[in-house]
Design a protein around this motif. Structure first.
Motif, PDB file in Angstrom:
ATOM      1  N   GLU A  78      13.873 -95.009  29.449  1.00 34.13           N
ATOM      2  CA  GLU A  78      14.655 -96.131  28.927  1.00 34.13           C
ATOM      3  C   GLU A  78      14.946 -95.951  27.440  1.00 34.13           C
ATOM      4  O   GLU A  78      16.045 -96.260  26.967  1.00 34.13           O
ATOM      5  CB  GLU A  78      13.903 -97.445  29.158  1.00 34.13           C
ATOM      6  CG  GLU A  78      14.598 -98.676  28.600  1.00 34.13           C
ATOM      7  CD  GLU A  78      15.968 -98.951  29.220  1.00 34.13           C
ATOM      8  OE1 GLU A  78      16.739 -99.730  28.630  1.00 34.13           O
ATOM      9  OE2 GLU A  78      16.262 -98.380  30.291  1.00 34.13           O
ATOM     10  N   THR A  79      13.980 -95.428  26.692  1.00 38.13           N
ATOM     11  CA  THR A  79      14.195 -95.183  25.261  1.00 38.13           C
ATOM     12  C   THR A  79      15.328 -94.195  25.042  1.00 38.13           C
ATOM     13  O   THR A  79      16.211 -94.412  24.208  1.00 38.13           O
ATOM     14  CB  THR A  79      12.907 -94.636  24.622  1.00 38.13           C
ATOM     15  OG1 THR A  79      11.866 -95.605  24.754  1.00 38.13           O
ATOM     16  CG2 THR A  79      13.107 -94.343  23.134  1.00 38.13           C
ATOM     17  N   ARG A  82      17.697 -93.457  27.213  1.00 37.24           N
ATOM     18  CA  ARG A  82      18.942 -94.016  27.744  1.00 37.24           C
ATOM     19  C   ARG A  82      19.605 -94.924  26.714  1.00 37.24           C
ATOM     20  O   ARG A  82      20.816 -94.854  26.483  1.00 37.24           O
ATOM     21  CB  ARG A  82      18.668 -94.802  29.031  1.00 37.24           C
ATOM     22  CG  ARG A  82      19.943 -95.303  29.717  1.00 37.24           C
ATOM     23  CD  ARG A  82      19.657 -96.454  30.659  1.00 37.24           C
ATOM     24  NE  ARG A  82      19.127 -97.624  29.958  1.00 37.24           N
ATOM     25  CZ  ARG A  82      19.885 -98.455  29.244  1.00 37.24           C
ATOM     26  NH1 ARG A  82      21.186 -98.250  29.099  1.00 37.24           N
ATOM     27  NH2 ARG A  82      19.317 -99.496  28.649  1.00 37.24           N
ATOM     28  N   ARG A  83      18.811 -95.784  26.094  1.00 36.86           N
ATOM     29  CA  ARG A  83      19.376 -96.687  25.088  1.00 36.86           C
ATOM     30  C   ARG A  83      20.012 -95.904  23.947  1.00 36.86           C
ATOM     31  O   ARG A  83      21.086 -96.242  23.470  1.00 36.86           O
ATOM     32  CB  ARG A  83      18.296 -97.604  24.534  1.00 36.86           C
ATOM     33  CG  ARG A  83      17.828 -98.688  25.467  1.00 36.86           C
ATOM     34  CD  ARG A  83      17.092 -99.772  24.702  1.00 36.86           C
ATOM     35  NE  ARG A  83      15.981 -99.255  23.916  1.00 36.86           N
ATOM     36  CZ  ARG A  83      15.371 -99.920  22.935  1.00 36.86           C
ATOM     37  NH1 ARG A  83      15.786-101.135  22.596  1.00 36.86           N
ATOM     38  NH2 ARG A  83      14.363 -99.390  22.284  1.00 36.86           N
ATOM     39  N   ASP A 127      20.998 -92.800  24.032  1.00 36.38           N
ATOM     40  CA  ASP A 127      21.881 -91.724  24.500  1.00 36.38           C
ATOM     41  C   ASP A 127      21.544 -90.435  23.765  1.00 36.38           C
ATOM     42  O   ASP A 127      22.408 -89.693  23.305  1.00 36.38           O
ATOM     43  CB  ASP A 127      23.351 -92.089  24.284  1.00 36.38           C
ATOM     44  CG  ASP A 127      24.297 -91.118  24.975  1.00 36.38           C
ATOM     45  OD1 ASP A 127      23.894 -90.500  25.978  1.00 36.38           O
ATOM     46  OD2 ASP A 127      25.437 -90.954  24.490  1.00 36.38           O
ATOM     47  N   PHE A 139      17.398 -97.669  17.194  1.00 37.94           N
ATOM     48  CA  PHE A 139      16.693 -98.548  18.126  1.00 37.94           C
ATOM     49  C   PHE A 139      15.236 -98.727  17.726  1.00 37.94           C
ATOM     50  O   PHE A 139      14.677 -99.828  17.822  1.00 37.94           O
ATOM     51  CB  PHE A 139      16.788 -97.977  19.543  1.00 37.94           C
ATOM     52  CG  PHE A 139      18.130 -98.190  20.191  1.00 37.94           C
ATOM     53  CD1 PHE A 139      18.425 -99.377  20.840  1.00 37.94           C
ATOM     54  CD2 PHE A 139      19.096 -97.202  20.143  1.00 37.94           C
ATOM     55  CE1 PHE A 139      19.657 -99.575  21.446  1.00 37.94           C
ATOM     56  CE2 PHE A 139      20.339 -97.386  20.741  1.00 37.94           C
ATOM     57  CZ  PHE A 139      20.626 -98.577  21.394  1.00 37.94           C
ATOM     58  N   ASP A 178      13.409-102.245  16.896  1.00 37.25           N
ATOM     59  CA  ASP A 178      12.213-102.641  17.649  1.00 37.25           C
ATOM     60  C   ASP A 178      11.028-102.895  16.723  1.00 37.25           C
ATOM     61  O   ASP A 178      10.161-103.719  17.036  1.00 37.25           O
ATOM     62  CB  ASP A 178      11.841-101.555  18.661  1.00 37.25           C
ATOM     63  CG  ASP A 178      12.825-101.452  19.818  1.00 37.25           C
ATOM     64  OD1 ASP A 178      13.645-102.379  19.993  1.00 37.25           O
ATOM     65  OD2 ASP A 178      12.789-100.430  20.535  1.00 37.25           O
ATOM     66  N   ILE A 232      24.137-100.755  20.725  1.00 37.38           N
ATOM     67  CA  ILE A 232      22.954-101.566  20.413  1.00 37.38           C
ATOM     68  C   ILE A 232      23.152-102.995  20.897  1.00 37.38           C
ATOM     69  O   ILE A 232      22.248-103.615  21.462  1.00 37.38           O
ATOM     70  CB  ILE A 232      22.674-101.527  18.902  1.00 37.38           C
ATOM     71  CG1 ILE A 232      22.256-100.114  18.480  1.00 37.38           C
ATOM     72  CG2 ILE A 232      21.592-102.541  18.519  1.00 37.38           C
ATOM     73  CD1 ILE A 232      22.189 -99.907  16.984  1.00 37.38           C
TER      74      ILE A 232
END
Length: 295
Positions: A94-95, A97-98, A100, A153, A157, A180
């Motif tokens: 997921e990290t 993917r966000r 890319d 990201f 976070d 984002i």
């Protein structure tokens, strides 16, 4: 992550001798990653065959396929291949993917699983090794490539107050901001208007200007009092930005060596299920690098 660790260990054991690992990029001869991973392997008494592989964006698909065929079970990916690597993965965290962006590959069966450890490495270095805080800081990110996407990201976070993105190609900055999807916290500005944005508490240079011996020509008005300036590059590639930061009165001017070591430790743990201690190799490399690249 446990599943990744177990699968990568099983794949490694199925090859003759230790599984092969590599770092892909262009240029790659300067990379400190082989030295870092060799130190981690010695520390934990793990067999770890790790080599640099030069590959352009056009050559990467073939080079990665040949590496897998020769017994490759894990790899790091650096400039300019991180977004290309994301396209070649059968699965992705997921990290990654966000963002890319993929900088760590794990062989799973007949394909690759992609991870991104750059953001975690940055935050570990700033808040752990440097003992600085990022929460609430007004932040400027210079650049919008693969590494920039990963750290954007991670910074959000970690609780930065707001993020402004600037890239010489404005469309790439806008694309990152759209990805984002936090318009109340994330903004883009034109590079030509740098001097009109007021002071930032944290400025992160994620451009490749230092590698190309290019000057960013940044105005001193970008920095708030006691600002942190952080270049994702290290060694000579970071000298220009850090010299500007010091001349502009930055409270801290830091290169990306700590991030490099910490993201490597994240990758090593993904591959082997054990996290190495990083302080000794960081100190060794700091003494090895030319010049003074840290305040």
């Amino acid at each position: 992550m446990q599943l990744i660790e177990e699968e990568s260990s099983e794949i490694a054991s199925s090859n003759r001798g230790p599984g092969r690992y590599a770092v892909f990029g262009q240029p790659i001869a300067h990379s400190l990653s082989p030295r870092i991973h060799a130190a981690f392997a010695r520390q934990l008494s793990i067999a770890h065959d790790y080599r640099p592989i030069e590959a352009s964006t056009e050559e990467f698909v073939g080079a990665l396929a040949a590496f897998a065929e020769s017994g490759g079970v894990g790899a790091n990916v650096t400039l300019p291949l991180k977004q290309h690597a994301a396209r070649l993965c059968l699965s992705i965290s997921e990290t990654a993917r966000r963002a890319d962006s993929v900088n760590t590959l794990v062989r799973r069966g007949e394909g690759w699983h992609g991870e991104s450890t750059d953001g975690a490495g940055l935050i570990r270095d700033i808040t752990g090794r440097q003992r600085l805080y990022v929460r609430g800081r007004r932040t400027l990110l210079l650049g919008a490539g693969g590494a920039a996407r990963a750290v954007a990201f991670a910074l959000l976070d970690a609780g930065i107050g707001e993020l402004t993105i600037a890239n010489r190609t404005a469309e790439r900055a806008d694309a990152l901001a759209d990805a984002i999807g936090q318009p109340e916290r994330v903004h883009t500005r034109y590079w030509t208007d740098l001097g009109q944005w007021g002071g930032f508490d944290l400025v992160v240079n994620a451009t490749s200007a230092g590698h190309a011996n290019m000057s960013l020509a940044l105005p001193t008005s970008l920095l708030a009092s006691r600002a942190i300036c952080y270049d994702l590059s290290y060694g000579k590639a970071s000298f220009g930005f850090l010299a500007w930061a010091r001349s502009a009165g930055a409270g801290h001017a830091l290169d990306g060596l700590g991030m490099l070591v910490e993201q490597a430790a994240e990758a090593f743990e993904i591959w082997h299920g054990k996290r190495p201690e990083t302080d000794a190799i960081y100190a060794e490399l700091r003494a090895y690098l030319p010049g003074d690249a840290e305040d």
